[in-house]
Enzyme design. Structure first.
Site, short mmCIF file in Angstrom:
data_model
loop_
_atom_site.label_atom_id
_atom_site.label_comp_id
_atom_site.label_asym_id
_atom_site.label_seq_id
_atom_site.Cartn_x
_atom_site.Cartn_y
_atom_site.Cartn_z
N GLN A 104 0.96 -1.49 -0.05
CA GLN A 104 -0.04 0.08 -0.14
C GLN A 104 0.93 1.03 -0.01
O GLN A 104 1.70 1.35 0.81
CB GLN A 104 -1.01 0.07 1.19
CG GLN A 104 -2.06 1.17 1.13
CD GLN A 104 -2.83 1.19 2.38
OE1 GLN A 104 -2.33 1.75 3.49
NE2 GLN A 104 -4.15 0.75 2.32
N TYR A 183 -6.47 10.10 4.96
CA TYR A 183 -4.99 10.54 4.39
C TYR A 183 -5.15 11.29 3.28
O TYR A 183 -6.25 11.58 2.84
CB TYR A 183 -4.27 9.30 4.27
CG TYR A 183 -4.03 8.55 5.54
CD1 TYR A 183 -3.31 8.93 6.63
CD2 TYR A 183 -4.84 7.40 5.88
CE1 TYR A 183 -3.06 8.60 7.94
CE2 TYR A 183 -4.70 6.75 6.98
CZ TYR A 183 -3.85 7.07 8.16
OH TYR A 183 -3.66 6.47 9.24
N ARG A 230 -7.74 1.62 -2.79
CA ARG A 230 -8.73 1.44 -1.66
C ARG A 230 -9.38 2.94 -1.13
O ARG A 230 -8.92 3.93 -1.02
CB ARG A 230 -7.64 1.19 -0.34
CG ARG A 230 -8.30 0.97 1.04
CD ARG A 230 -7.52 0.60 2.06
NE ARG A 230 -8.03 0.45 3.48
CZ ARG A 230 -8.43 -0.56 4.10
NH1 ARG A 230 -7.97 -1.82 3.60
NH2 ARG A 230 -8.89 -0.52 5.31
N GLY A 322 -8.55 -7.43 8.91
CA GLY A 322 -7.11 -6.75 9.60
C GLY A 322 -6.79 -7.26 10.93
O GLY A 322 -6.00 -8.10 11.05
N ARG A 323 -7.42 -6.96 11.86
CA ARG A 323 -7.42 -7.55 13.50
C ARG A 323 -7.11 -8.92 13.47
O ARG A 323 -6.38 -9.38 14.13
CB ARG A 323 -8.23 -7.00 14.30
CG ARG A 323 -8.33 -5.43 14.41
CD ARG A 323 -9.31 -5.06 15.45
NE ARG A 323 -10.58 -5.10 14.66
CZ ARG A 323 -11.79 -5.16 15.38
NH1 ARG A 323 -11.82 -5.17 16.77
NH2 ARG A 323 -12.93 -5.47 14.86
#
Length: 372
Positions: A104, A183, A230, A322-323
């Site tokens: 990424q 971002y 994304r 993710g987690r």
């Protein structure tokens, strides 16, 4: 819990461009702050990602395409030869373990601090991040970013393209352009962070311009089939308020739908959400969906498998977690068999050492990657 391992779509192989994926589970990119102070990936990162090579695809954590885009201390970069060399160690370890990786690319924009990058943050408009920023000296108040000039915008596009070339040189199969989660590229999309009056601000058609330019520059550099994007429609964390979510993503995805990109990655995806359904109908290629499992709450008992299967039924091609992958290097096998998950140790997320990083056990009780 019981699992039908013969018919479960999550565990069926598939193709992503030229890549053969052994299953449809993707490890989502997650910042872990284990790089060196200079942004060079450390050997412990190679161990961490190799432990998780059972994922159909790993999307490695956000790496910055230039110095000014750095968000926090000890995050990796990909704009210098030493970064390429460090990442090559990571991709080599994952390939040896049988895995596949994208990287990424993320520019932090207003989410940054001179203490982290040595430079003053830049953004679409001089609107400060409303939260403190993590720095080597602890949490510090965010500074008001400097508005990017037209020339700096052109340089930013070029920096993303050069970073993509570096990533491929480092052994990644492709890159994911980070247009989500507050971002820089997301800051251009959102009405509350983009107050520009030039060709990059105002109407939706202008606010999507930079994202489209970055994606196309990256695709021209390494080939569109190696590029993912994304997005996080409706995301309100990190001080974001898009204002006109449906219009933004209708325009952006419509603009890029014919470009032959490798995939679209939708964060916090909900199969009942109208924007998600429209994106799936509009996007002609592979769609990765990251299920909304409730950040800050414990993972569901099934690790998110039921949510993943609902998204597959709604048209997603791949599912990113993710987690679950953070605490379970063998997450694919745990989901396949219905085995319980390791609990995530939140306080060790960004410590910088092996604790809470490479020391989570596999089902055998051994650390992932250790011989039996």
């Amino acid at each position: 819990m019981t699992t039908n391992t013969e018919t479960a779509g999550l565990f069926q192989p598939t193709e992503l461009g030229p890549l053969h994926l052994p299953n449809r589970l993707v490890m989502a990119p997650m910042t872990r702050t284990r790089a060196g102070a200079d942004g060079v990936p450390r050997p412990i990162m190679a161990e961490y990602y190799a432990q998780r090579a059972g994922a159909g695809l790993i999307i490695a954590e956000a790496a910055t395409p230039n110095r000014v885009g750095r968000t926090y201390a000890n995050i990796p970069a990909v704009h210098a030869p030493e970064h390429v060399a460090g990442w090559r160690t990571v991709t080599g370890a994952v390939a040896e373990a049988g895995g596949r990786m994208f990287l990424q690319l993320q520019h932090g924009g207003r989410i940054g601090h001179p203490e982290n990058s040595g430079l003053h943050p830049v953004a679409p408009s001089p609107i400060a991040f409303p939260e403190p920023v993590h720095t080597p000296r602890g949490l510090l108040e965010a500074v008001v970013p400097r508005e990017l000039t037209a020339a700096e915008i052109r340089q930013t596009v070029a920096d993303f393209a050069a970073a993509a070339r570096n990533a491929v040189e480092a052994g990644f199969a492709g890159v994911e352009v980070h247009g989500a989660n507050g971002y820089l590229l997301h800051q251009f999309l959102a009405r509350n962070t983009n107050r520009r009056t030039d060709a990059y601000g105002g109407p939706v058609a202008n606010r999507i311009r930079l994202v489209a330019e970055v994606v196309r520059a990256v695709a021209a550099e390494i080939g569109p089939e190696r590029v993912g994007l994304r997005v996080s429609p409706g995301f309100t964390g990190q001080g974001m308020d898009e204002g006109d979510t449906a219009e933004i993503y209708r325009a952006l995805i419509g603009e890029l739908a014919g470009d032959g990109l490798g995939y679209l990655h939708v964060a916090f995806a909900d199969p009942e959400d109208a924007v998600f359904r429209e994106l799936r109908e509009t996007w002609p290629g592979t769609l990765i969906a990251n299920p909304a499992l409730g950040w800050g709450r414990p993972l569901p008992e099934d690790g998110g498998r039921a949510a993943a299967e609902r998204l597959l039924a709604a048209g997603a091609d791949l599912i990113s977690f993710g987690r679950g992958f953070l605490a379970n290097p063998d997450l694919v096998e745990r989901l396949r068999t219905g085995a319980p998950l390791n609990p995530l140790r939140d306080g060790q997320m960004h410590r910088g050492d092996a604790e809470g990083y490479t020391d989570y056990p596999a089902l055998s009780g051994r650390l992932a990657g250790q011989p039996g």
